[in-house]
Design a protein around this motif. Sequence first.
Motif, PDB file in Angstrom:
ATOM      1  N   LEU A 198       6.490  -3.492  12.115  1.00 43.13           N
ATOM      2  CA  LEU A 198       6.461  -2.181  12.762  1.00 43.13           C
ATOM      3  C   LEU A 198       5.882  -1.128  11.821  1.00 43.13           C
ATOM      4  CD1 LEU A 198       7.163  -0.394  15.180  1.00 43.13           C
ATOM      5  CD2 LEU A 198       9.458  -0.110  14.223  1.00 43.13           C
ATOM      6  N   PHE A 199       6.236  -1.205  10.551  1.00 41.14           N
ATOM      7  CA  PHE A 199       5.741  -0.215   9.594  1.00 41.14           C
ATOM      8  C   PHE A 199       4.219  -0.252   9.508  1.00 41.14           C
ATOM      9  CE2 PHE A 199       4.436   1.080   5.322  1.00 41.14           C
ATOM     10  CZ  PHE A 199       4.981   2.353   5.268  1.00 41.14           C
ATOM     11  N   PHE A 200       3.650  -1.462   9.435  1.00 43.10           N
ATOM     12  CA  PHE A 200       2.197  -1.550   9.300  1.00 43.10           C
ATOM     13  C   PHE A 200       1.476  -1.358  10.633  1.00 43.10           C
ATOM     14  CE2 PHE A 200       3.356  -3.442   5.213  1.00 43.10           C
ATOM     15  CZ  PHE A 200       2.515  -2.710   4.391  1.00 43.10           C
ATOM     16  N   SER A 201       2.160  -1.598  11.738  1.00 42.37           N
ATOM     17  CA  SER A 201       1.589  -1.214  13.034  1.00 42.37           C
ATOM     18  C   SER A 201       1.429   0.301  13.082  1.00 42.37           C
ATOM     19  CB  SER A 201       2.493  -1.681  14.179  1.00 42.37           C
ATOM     20  OG  SER A 201       2.506  -3.081  14.284  1.00 42.37           O
ATOM     21  N   ASP A 202       2.453   0.999  12.618  1.00 46.47           N
ATOM     22  CA  ASP A 202       2.399   2.457  12.560  1.00 46.47           C
ATOM     23  C   ASP A 202       1.295   2.919  11.618  1.00 46.47           C
ATOM     24  OD1 ASP A 202       3.799   5.244  12.872  1.00 46.47           O
ATOM     25  OD2 ASP A 202       3.667   4.938  10.703  1.00 46.47           O
ATOM     26  N   LEU A 203       1.182   2.266  10.475  1.00 45.16           N
ATOM     27  CA  LEU A 203       0.171   2.653   9.491  1.00 45.16           C
ATOM     28  C   LEU A 203      -1.237   2.466  10.053  1.00 45.16           C
ATOM     29  CD1 LEU A 203       0.434   3.666   6.519  1.00 45.16           C
ATOM     30  CD2 LEU A 203      -0.242   1.367   5.825  1.00 45.16           C
ATOM     31  N   ALA A 204      -1.442   1.369  10.785  1.00 42.41           N
ATOM     32  CA  ALA A 204      -2.755   1.118  11.386  1.00 42.41           C
ATOM     33  C   ALA A 204      -3.085   2.176  12.431  1.00 42.41           C
ATOM     34  CB  ALA A 204      -2.784  -0.277  12.010  1.00 42.41           C
ATOM     35  N   LEU A 205      -2.089   2.576  13.223  1.00 43.54           N
ATOM     36  CA  LEU A 205      -2.317   3.587  14.253  1.00 43.54           C
ATOM     37  C   LEU A 205      -2.594   4.959  13.655  1.00 43.54           C
ATOM     38  CD1 LEU A 205       0.417   2.629  16.881  1.00 43.54           C
ATOM     39  CD2 LEU A 205      -2.059   2.453  17.163  1.00 43.54           C
ATOM     40  N   ARG A 206      -2.017   5.236  12.497  1.00 47.91           N
ATOM     41  CA  ARG A 206      -2.217   6.544  11.875  1.00 47.91           C
ATOM     42  C   ARG A 206      -3.674   6.774  11.490  1.00 47.91           C
ATOM     43  NH1 ARG A 206       2.456   9.431  10.055  1.00 47.91           N
ATOM     44  NH2 ARG A 206       4.341   8.367  10.783  1.00 47.91           N
ATOM     45  N   ARG A 207      -4.427   5.693  11.337  1.00 45.06           N
ATOM     46  CA  ARG A 207      -5.857   5.857  11.054  1.00 45.06           C
ATOM     47  C   ARG A 207      -6.584   6.451  12.248  1.00 45.06           C
ATOM     48  NH1 ARG A 207      -7.995   0.235   8.751  1.00 45.06           N
ATOM     49  NH2 ARG A 207      -6.903  -0.540  10.586  1.00 45.06           N
TER      50      ARG A 207
ATOM     51  N   ALA B  51      -9.691 -11.714  11.932  1.00 40.32           N
ATOM     52  CA  ALA B  51     -10.409 -11.022  10.863  1.00 40.32           C
ATOM     53  C   ALA B  51      -9.393 -10.213  10.086  1.00 40.32           C
ATOM     54  CB  ALA B  51     -11.497 -10.110  11.424  1.00 40.32           C
ATOM     55  N   ALA B  52      -9.531 -10.205   8.780  1.00 43.83           N
ATOM     56  CA  ALA B  52      -8.595  -9.470   7.932  1.00 43.83           C
ATOM     57  C   ALA B  52      -9.351  -8.877   6.754  1.00 43.83           C
ATOM     58  CB  ALA B  52      -7.485 -10.393   7.432  1.00 43.83           C
ATOM     59  N   PRO B  53      -8.861  -7.764   6.218  1.00 44.52           N
ATOM     60  CA  PRO B  53      -9.526  -7.167   5.056  1.00 44.52           C
ATOM     61  C   PRO B  53      -9.549  -8.128   3.872  1.00 44.52           C
ATOM     62  CG  PRO B  53      -7.898  -5.658   5.994  1.00 44.52           C
ATOM     63  CD  PRO B  53      -7.679  -6.987   6.641  1.00 44.52           C
ATOM     64  N   VAL B  54     -10.662  -8.150   3.176  1.00 45.79           N
ATOM     65  CA  VAL B  54     -10.739  -8.946   1.952  1.00 45.79           C
ATOM     66  C   VAL B  54      -9.711  -8.439   0.950  1.00 45.79           C
ATOM     67  CG1 VAL B  54     -12.214  -9.596   0.015  1.00 45.79           C
ATOM     68  CG2 VAL B  54     -13.174  -9.461   2.325  1.00 45.79           C
ATOM     69  N   ASP B  55      -9.533  -7.130   0.930  1.00 46.74           N
ATOM     70  CA  ASP B  55      -8.571  -6.497   0.023  1.00 46.74           C
ATOM     71  C   ASP B  55      -7.886  -5.365   0.782  1.00 46.74           C
ATOM     72  OD1 ASP B  55      -7.139  -5.355  -2.014  1.00 46.74           O
ATOM     73  OD2 ASP B  55      -8.877  -4.673  -3.173  1.00 46.74           O
ATOM     74  N   VAL B  56      -6.575  -5.470   0.977  1.00 49.37           N
ATOM     75  CA  VAL B  56      -5.852  -4.417   1.701  1.00 49.37           C
ATOM     76  C   VAL B  56      -5.570  -3.218   0.806  1.00 49.37           C
ATOM     77  CG1 VAL B  56      -4.766  -6.054   3.283  1.00 49.37           C
ATOM     78  CG2 VAL B  56      -3.570  -5.405   1.178  1.00 49.37           C
ATOM     79  N   GLY B  57      -5.818  -3.372  -0.486  1.00 49.13           N
ATOM     80  CA  GLY B  57      -5.506  -2.309  -1.436  1.00 49.13           C
ATOM     81  C   GLY B  57      -6.116  -0.962  -1.108  1.00 49.13           C
ATOM     82  N   PRO B  58      -7.442  -0.883  -0.874  1.00 47.23           N
ATOM     83  CA  PRO B  58      -8.047   0.424  -0.587  1.00 47.23           C
ATOM     84  C   PRO B  58      -7.441   1.126   0.626  1.00 47.23           C
ATOM     85  CG  PRO B  58      -9.739  -1.173  -1.142  1.00 47.23           C
ATOM     86  CD  PRO B  58      -8.457  -1.938  -1.027  1.00 47.23           C
ATOM     87  N   THR B  59      -7.157   0.360   1.685  1.00 45.97           N
ATOM     88  CA  THR B  59      -6.560   0.965   2.880  1.00 45.97           C
ATOM     89  C   THR B  59      -5.158   1.472   2.589  1.00 45.97           C
ATOM     90  OG1 THR B  59      -7.844  -0.477   4.333  1.00 45.97           O
ATOM     91  CG2 THR B  59      -5.903   0.570   5.277  1.00 45.97           C
ATOM     92  N   LEU B  60      -4.373   0.666   1.882  1.00 46.25           N
ATOM     93  CA  LEU B  60      -3.016   1.099   1.548  1.00 46.25           C
ATOM     94  C   LEU B  60      -3.045   2.294   0.602  1.00 46.25           C
ATOM     95  CD1 LEU B  60      -1.102  -2.284   1.068  1.00 46.25           C
ATOM     96  CD2 LEU B  60      -1.343  -0.874   3.114  1.00 46.25           C
ATOM     97  N   ARG B  61      -4.010   2.303  -0.292  1.00 45.17           N
ATOM     98  CA  ARG B  61      -4.127   3.429  -1.221  1.00 45.17           C
ATOM     99  C   ARG B  61      -4.436   4.718  -0.464  1.00 45.17           C
ATOM    100  NH1 ARG B  61      -7.945   1.444  -4.043  1.00 45.17           N
ATOM    101  NH2 ARG B  61      -6.522   0.138  -5.251  1.00 45.17           N
ATOM    102  N   GLU B  62      -5.281   4.606   0.542  1.00 45.34           N
ATOM    103  CA  GLU B  62      -5.688   5.792   1.304  1.00 45.34           C
ATOM    104  C   GLU B  62      -4.624   6.232   2.300  1.00 45.34           C
ATOM    105  OE1 GLU B  62      -9.197   7.131   4.474  1.00 45.34           O
ATOM    106  OE2 GLU B  62      -9.369   5.253   3.350  1.00 45.34           O
ATOM    107  N   GLU B  63      -4.023   5.263   3.009  1.00 46.45           N
ATOM    108  CA  GLU B  63      -3.116   5.603   4.097  1.00 46.45           C
ATOM    109  C   GLU B  63      -1.653   5.717   3.668  1.00 46.45           C
ATOM    110  OE1 GLU B  63      -4.173   6.363   7.046  1.00 46.45           O
ATOM    111  OE2 GLU B  63      -6.272   5.812   6.699  1.00 46.45           O
ATOM    112  N   LEU B  64      -1.288   5.025   2.592  1.00 48.62           N
ATOM    113  CA  LEU B  64       0.123   4.975   2.211  1.00 48.62           C
ATOM    114  C   LEU B  64       0.385   5.584   0.845  1.00 48.62           C
ATOM    115  CD1 LEU B  64       3.022   4.023   2.706  1.00 48.62           C
ATOM    116  CD2 LEU B  64       2.357   1.764   1.826  1.00 48.62           C
TER     117      LEU B  64
END
Length: 426
Positions: A222-231, A412-425
């Motif tokens: 649920l937390f990452f569903s929310d994070l994805a929607l926040r984009r 399909a999945a990000p090669v590296d989730v780090g940049p997205t988490l850095r930006e969104e979280l």
Amino acid sequence: MTDLLTINDILGPDGLIAARLKSYEQRPQQIEMAEAVGQAIQKRQHLIIEAGTGVGKSFAYLVPAVLAATEPESEGLSSEPTRPKRIVISTHTISLQEQLMQKDIPLLNSVVPREFTAVLAKGRSNYLSLRRLASTGERAASLFTDDNEIDQLRDLRSWVRETGDGSKSDLMFDVLPVVWDEVSSDSSNCMGRNCPTYKDCFYYRARSRVEHAQIIVVNHALFFSDLALRRANVSILPDYDAVILDEAHTLESVAADHLGISVTSGQVRYILNRLFNDRTNKGLFVSGGHKQAQKETIECHIAADDFFDEVYQWYLAQTSKSGKGNNGRIRQAEVLRNHLTAVLGKLAVTTRRIASTIEDPTKRQDFTAAHNRLEVLADSVNAWNKQALSEMVYWVEGYQRGRSQPRVSLRAAPVDVGPTLREELF
């Protein structure tokens, strides 16, 4: 004085928990961890902690979280005085959520001399929709083929008069997926404040409790569903001031699942069967006698079966090889012919046209939701096949049992989730 309350006042050898629990033992590592968590929250810093078994890590982050969320206004986290200070605690397993909500948090609520509210936030599909329940009851004969399904629908109508929160976990029986899917709350099938049952809506009541809570417990999904929607400037959870991620070793895989693309053959077949199943002669298009739409749905069924069979045969060919191709990965765009997006899009247009002819807004909503779902699936298949999202790895998963249709997933999945988490979280 409560505004001078410290971590040691609660977790120390002479603290509030020790006074309540005779068997309580002070754990120096627990207090050390709690102090570090408290400092990180107060200073808005990141903190990574690895705590061994027996440290008591749940209290070590719950206590500073409660203290931070209940600080006097002049010292609080939130810069918005109109809302409570909120801290999200995200876990991976249900067992840990149950421990927090049924054991640890109630104990803290009983000993900490500050009032605070804590809730468990659940995904929307966990709640029953009163409007959809009524609508499904009216169309049950055109939706269900089994007497057991009809019986469960009747049981649900009795249950709503007794349930406390309208969530699936409150049921005393295992509801069939085909029944729950027709009555559960769904963002694409929601009329919001225009819904005739809005004031009694279980989901919006739960959401109101979450918005007024100071400690919000969620699962990682649920937390990452929310994070994805926040984009996309949408959210499931209310804004929060800090997040504590327990069982963090699972974060990368859960984040990747929610920040990429996932389309399954089951998802496509489900929405098509919901519109019209020619084997059972059931579906939304049956109740209105929409013959042309039924014909288009059959054509879409055939196209979907052909498409996923081609994908599965390609997958089998790849996995039979040795070396680079043995994991179902697709290394370039449009390796496979995509004839599914067009027919899904055509059916979506037909469904929208039918929706526009229905005067009753509650009945129209079912068709509008189906149209939206068809469009999302069509766009997702197209984006996957064209590899439209950069910095992603694309692949196929599949299996088949006996002579049944193959189960295929386009991923399909990000090669590296780090940049997205850095930006969104972070």
